[in-house]
Design a protein around this motif. Structure first.
Motif, PDB file in Angstrom:
ATOM      1  N   ALA A   1      78.672  34.084  41.005  1.00 45.65           N
ATOM      2  CA  ALA A   1      79.179  34.590  39.729  1.00 45.65           C
ATOM      3  C   ALA A   1      78.436  33.949  38.563  1.00 45.65           C
ATOM      4  CB  ALA A   1      80.675  34.314  39.620  1.00 45.65           C
ATOM      5  N   SER A   2      78.144  32.651  38.694  1.00 38.05           N
ATOM      6  CA  SER A   2      77.433  31.949  37.631  1.00 38.05           C
ATOM      7  C   SER A   2      75.996  32.449  37.521  1.00 38.05           C
ATOM      8  CB  SER A   2      77.456  30.450  37.912  1.00 38.05           C
ATOM      9  OG  SER A   2      76.611  29.771  37.041  1.00 38.05           O
ATOM     10  N   LEU A   3      75.381  32.682  38.674  1.00 35.14           N
ATOM     11  CA  LEU A   3      73.995  33.150  38.708  1.00 35.14           C
ATOM     12  C   LEU A   3      73.876  34.536  38.088  1.00 35.14           C
ATOM     13  CD1 LEU A   3      71.593  31.654  39.781  1.00 35.14           C
ATOM     14  CD2 LEU A   3      71.801  32.882  41.929  1.00 35.14           C
ATOM     15  N   ASN A   4      74.921  35.333  38.262  1.00 37.49           N
ATOM     16  CA  ASN A   4      74.919  36.690  37.743  1.00 37.49           C
ATOM     17  C   ASN A   4      74.711  36.710  36.228  1.00 37.49           C
ATOM     18  OD1 ASN A   4      75.329  39.583  38.223  1.00 37.49           O
ATOM     19  ND2 ASN A   4      77.119  39.278  36.927  1.00 37.49           N
ATOM     20  N   GLU A   5      75.111  35.622  35.545  1.00 37.28           N
ATOM     21  CA  GLU A   5      74.924  35.528  34.098  1.00 37.28           C
ATOM     22  C   GLU A   5      73.460  35.273  33.746  1.00 37.28           C
ATOM     23  OE1 GLU A   5      77.527  35.699  31.743  1.00 37.28           O
ATOM     24  OE2 GLU A   5      78.635  36.428  33.493  1.00 37.28           O
ATOM     25  N   LYS A   6      72.678  34.833  34.703  1.00 36.90           N
ATOM     26  CA  LYS A   6      71.293  34.421  34.416  1.00 36.90           C
ATOM     27  C   LYS A   6      70.233  35.382  34.929  1.00 36.90           C
ATOM     28  CE  LYS A   6      69.244  30.458  34.321  1.00 36.90           C
ATOM     29  NZ  LYS A   6      68.929  29.752  33.102  1.00 36.90           N
ATOM     30  N   VAL A   7      70.547  36.166  35.960  1.00 39.96           N
ATOM     31  CA  VAL A   7      69.512  37.020  36.548  1.00 39.96           C
ATOM     32  C   VAL A   7      69.401  38.332  35.794  1.00 39.96           C
ATOM     33  CG1 VAL A   7      69.709  36.049  38.855  1.00 39.96           C
ATOM     34  CG2 VAL A   7      71.128  38.001  38.215  1.00 39.96           C
ATOM     35  N   GLU A   8      68.215  38.941  35.890  1.00 38.78           N
ATOM     36  CA  GLU A   8      68.027  40.244  35.246  1.00 38.78           C
ATOM     37  C   GLU A   8      68.788  41.300  36.029  1.00 38.78           C
ATOM     38  OE1 GLU A   8      64.022  41.609  35.418  1.00 38.78           O
ATOM     39  OE2 GLU A   8      63.863  41.405  37.587  1.00 38.78           O
ATOM     40  N   GLN A   9      69.172  42.377  35.320  1.00 46.90           N
ATOM     41  CA  GLN A   9      69.861  43.475  35.983  1.00 46.90           C
ATOM     42  C   GLN A   9      68.882  44.173  36.908  1.00 46.90           C
ATOM     43  OE1 GLN A   9      72.722  45.777  34.388  1.00 46.90           O
ATOM     44  NE2 GLN A   9      73.719  43.999  33.505  1.00 46.90           N
ATOM     45  N   ASP A  10      69.372  44.553  38.064  1.00 51.91           N
ATOM     46  CA  ASP A  10      68.509  45.276  38.997  1.00 51.91           C
ATOM     47  C   ASP A  10      69.383  46.106  39.927  1.00 51.91           C
ATOM     48  OD1 ASP A  10      66.295  46.122  40.451  1.00 51.91           O
ATOM     49  OD2 ASP A  10      65.310  44.189  40.158  1.00 51.91           O
ATOM     50  N   LYS A  11      68.718  46.864  40.797  1.00 55.37           N
ATOM     51  CA  LYS A  11      69.480  47.677  41.756  1.00 55.37           C
ATOM     52  C   LYS A  11      70.378  46.771  42.593  1.00 55.37           C
ATOM     53  CE  LYS A  11      66.203  51.471  42.373  1.00 55.37           C
ATOM     54  NZ  LYS A  11      64.878  50.856  42.049  1.00 55.37           N
ATOM     55  N   PRO A  12      71.648  47.202  42.810  1.00 57.77           N
ATOM     56  CA  PRO A  12      72.578  46.378  43.590  1.00 57.77           C
ATOM     57  C   PRO A  12      72.023  46.001  44.968  1.00 57.77           C
ATOM     58  CG  PRO A  12      73.742  48.174  42.554  1.00 57.77           C
ATOM     59  CD  PRO A  12      72.308  48.389  42.241  1.00 57.77           C
ATOM     60  N   ILE A  13      71.249  46.895  45.589  1.00 60.33           N
ATOM     61  CA  ILE A  13      70.748  46.613  46.935  1.00 60.33           C
ATOM     62  C   ILE A  13      69.790  45.412  46.918  1.00 60.33           C
ATOM     63  CG2 ILE A  13      68.939  48.392  46.722  1.00 60.33           C
ATOM     64  CD1 ILE A  13      70.681  47.588  50.001  1.00 60.33           C
ATOM     65  N   LYS A  14      68.989  45.318  45.867  1.00 65.37           N
ATOM     66  CA  LYS A  14      68.053  44.187  45.768  1.00 65.37           C
ATOM     67  C   LYS A  14      68.821  42.884  45.560  1.00 65.37           C
ATOM     68  CE  LYS A  14      63.902  46.444  44.000  1.00 65.37           C
ATOM     69  NZ  LYS A  14      63.079  46.621  42.777  1.00 65.37           N
ATOM     70  N   LYS A  15      69.834  42.950  44.672  1.00 64.40           N
ATOM     71  CA  LYS A  15      70.623  41.743  44.426  1.00 64.40           C
ATOM     72  C   LYS A  15      71.381  41.338  45.678  1.00 64.40           C
ATOM     73  CE  LYS A  15      72.430  41.205  40.225  1.00 64.40           C
ATOM     74  NZ  LYS A  15      73.374  41.513  39.144  1.00 64.40           N
ATOM     75  N   ALA A  16      71.876  42.340  46.426  1.00 65.65           N
ATOM     76  CA  ALA A  16      72.602  42.044  47.657  1.00 65.65           C
ATOM     77  C   ALA A  16      71.670  41.371  48.666  1.00 65.65           C
ATOM     78  CB  ALA A  16      73.186  43.319  48.245  1.00 65.65           C
ATOM     79  N   LEU A  17      70.380  41.755  48.623  1.00 67.54           N
ATOM     80  CA  LEU A  17      69.411  41.166  49.561  1.00 67.54           C
ATOM     81  C   LEU A  17      69.150  39.700  49.238  1.00 67.54           C
ATOM     82  CD1 LEU A  17      66.609  43.763  50.350  1.00 67.54           C
ATOM     83  CD2 LEU A  17      67.918  42.398  51.970  1.00 67.54           C
TER      84      LEU A  17
END
Lengths: 101, 278
Positions: free
Chosen positions: B129-145
């Protein structure tokens, strides 16, 4: 391979993957309130403190080994901002110290 | 370096399988060394994946002793080489893997092992959840990977970066740490017993030295970071020493208490502290 162990591994894999994945995927669309965002931005530094202490004291049966190790690492870290230098330096220094004592 | 010395010792006293595996891990070390030493002197925009590899190289080094020890304990617990590597491939969580070996040897049930694993890793909810504030938005599948690669160590390295994190960086960071973990679990299974004790002792500080190396530079510019880390460290020590909470919950609770407490104090006397990311 023992099938029970394989099932256990798959179950453990899910148990570790789900907490890693859910917030990253789900929170993307959500706009959290500012106060909550600030708390989440605090998490990295707080969690580093909790990950270091008290664990660092228990890397060896002899608690002084951990105390000296932590002191060495803090000393290196306050002089060098490069993490690789801190890690290699601490390993080397602690090996030397434990060799002599 | 002690690592090199150790490899020569193993090669001398080994049969063919050991030799092959050690050669593999030697190549791995060589590539790793190349990644670490490579400098970005040119001003061209750096390849994000490569930057991630460089950021994660320290983690890869730190994982070696932990993974080797895991592999060795897995062997003494009675797992096959395949099962040992499969567990590192799929579970990818140091503490949980150690714990499961302990529980297998005590013949504790599968369900209980899985539940304990979940509780130990609940802190990753917080990190993710904390990292989500820092990473760029991208396709959910990539973030899930790349979410699969979030560990205490990769999270710490990523979270103290000043810039917004790209997907390429996250893949590089998590890939190099993951490959080290899997590779050296196997090495540990095969050669673990022949590790010199001095080397093991010195290496045990590696991951903590990395956490300290990540934390201290951030502490220098900011009183807020000092407070956050100290309060969490004190609460965590209190919870662990008094055995009120298990390790997994102790980290979650102390982190939350510290993060909320400091944020409340800032709200109360606004404008006095300087934040790390404001």
């Amino acid at each position: 391979m023992n099938s029970q162990i394989v099932w256990m591994i798959i179950g453990m894999g899910l148990a570790t993957y789900i907490p890693r994945m859910i917030p990253l995927v789900i929170l993307q669309k959500l706009q959290l309130p500012v106060f909550l965002q600030n708390i989440l931005q605090n998490v990295p530094y707080a969690i580093l403190g909790a990950l270091i202490f008290p664990g660092v004291f228990f890397i060896h049966e002899d608690i002084w080994f951990g105390v000296v190790g932590a002191a060495i690492a803090f000393t290196f870290a306050s002089f060098f901002s490069n993490v690789v230098v801190v890690v290699i330096g601490s390993i080397f220094a602690l090996s030397v110290v434990s060799f002599y004592f | 370096m002690s690592v090199l010395l150790y490899y020569f010792m193993v090669i001398y006293s080994s049969n063919l399988l050991k030799y092959k595996l050690v050669l593999c891990s030697f190549c791995y070390m060589w590539i790793l060394g190349g990644v670490v030493l490579e400098t970005n002197v040119l001003d061209k925009p750096a390849n994000q994946f490569k930057l991630g590899l460089q950021g994660g190289a320290t983690i890869a080094i730190g994982y070696m002793p932990v993974a080797i020890t895991y592999g060795f304990i897995a062997k003494t617990t009675g797992l096959t080489l395949g099962e040992t590597i499969l567990m590192s491939l799929i579970v990818y969580a140091g503490a949980s893997q150690y714990m499961s070996l302990d529980m297998i040897s005590k013949q504790i049930g599968v369900i209980e092992i899985i539940l304990t694993t979940f509780i130990v890793n609940i802190r990753h909810l917080l990190m993710s959840a904390s990292l989500n504030e820092k990473v760029e938005q991208d396709k959910p599948i990539k973030k899930a990977l790349y979410a699969f690669g979030i560990t205490d160590e990769t999270f710490s390295v990523a979270a103290v970066q000043k810039e917004k994190l790209t997907t390429g960086y996250m893949f590089g960071l998590t890939f190099i740490a993951y490959s080290s973990w899997v590779c050296f679990s196997g090495v540990g299974y095969i050669v673990g017993a022949s590790l010199p004790e001095l080397f093991q002792e010195g290496m045990s500080i590696a991951l903590y030295a990395m956490f300290i190396g990540l934390l201290v530079p951030s502490m220098k510019g900011s009183r807020k970071v000092v407070f956050l880390a100290t309060v969490a460290a004190l609460f965590n020590s209190l919870f662990v020493m008094t055995e009120v909470l298990s390790t997994g919950w102790a980290i979650v609770c102390s982190t939350l208490i510290s993060s909320c407490l400091v944020e409340l104090i800032i709200l109360l006397k606004k404008g006095k502290e300087d934040g790390p990311s404001e």
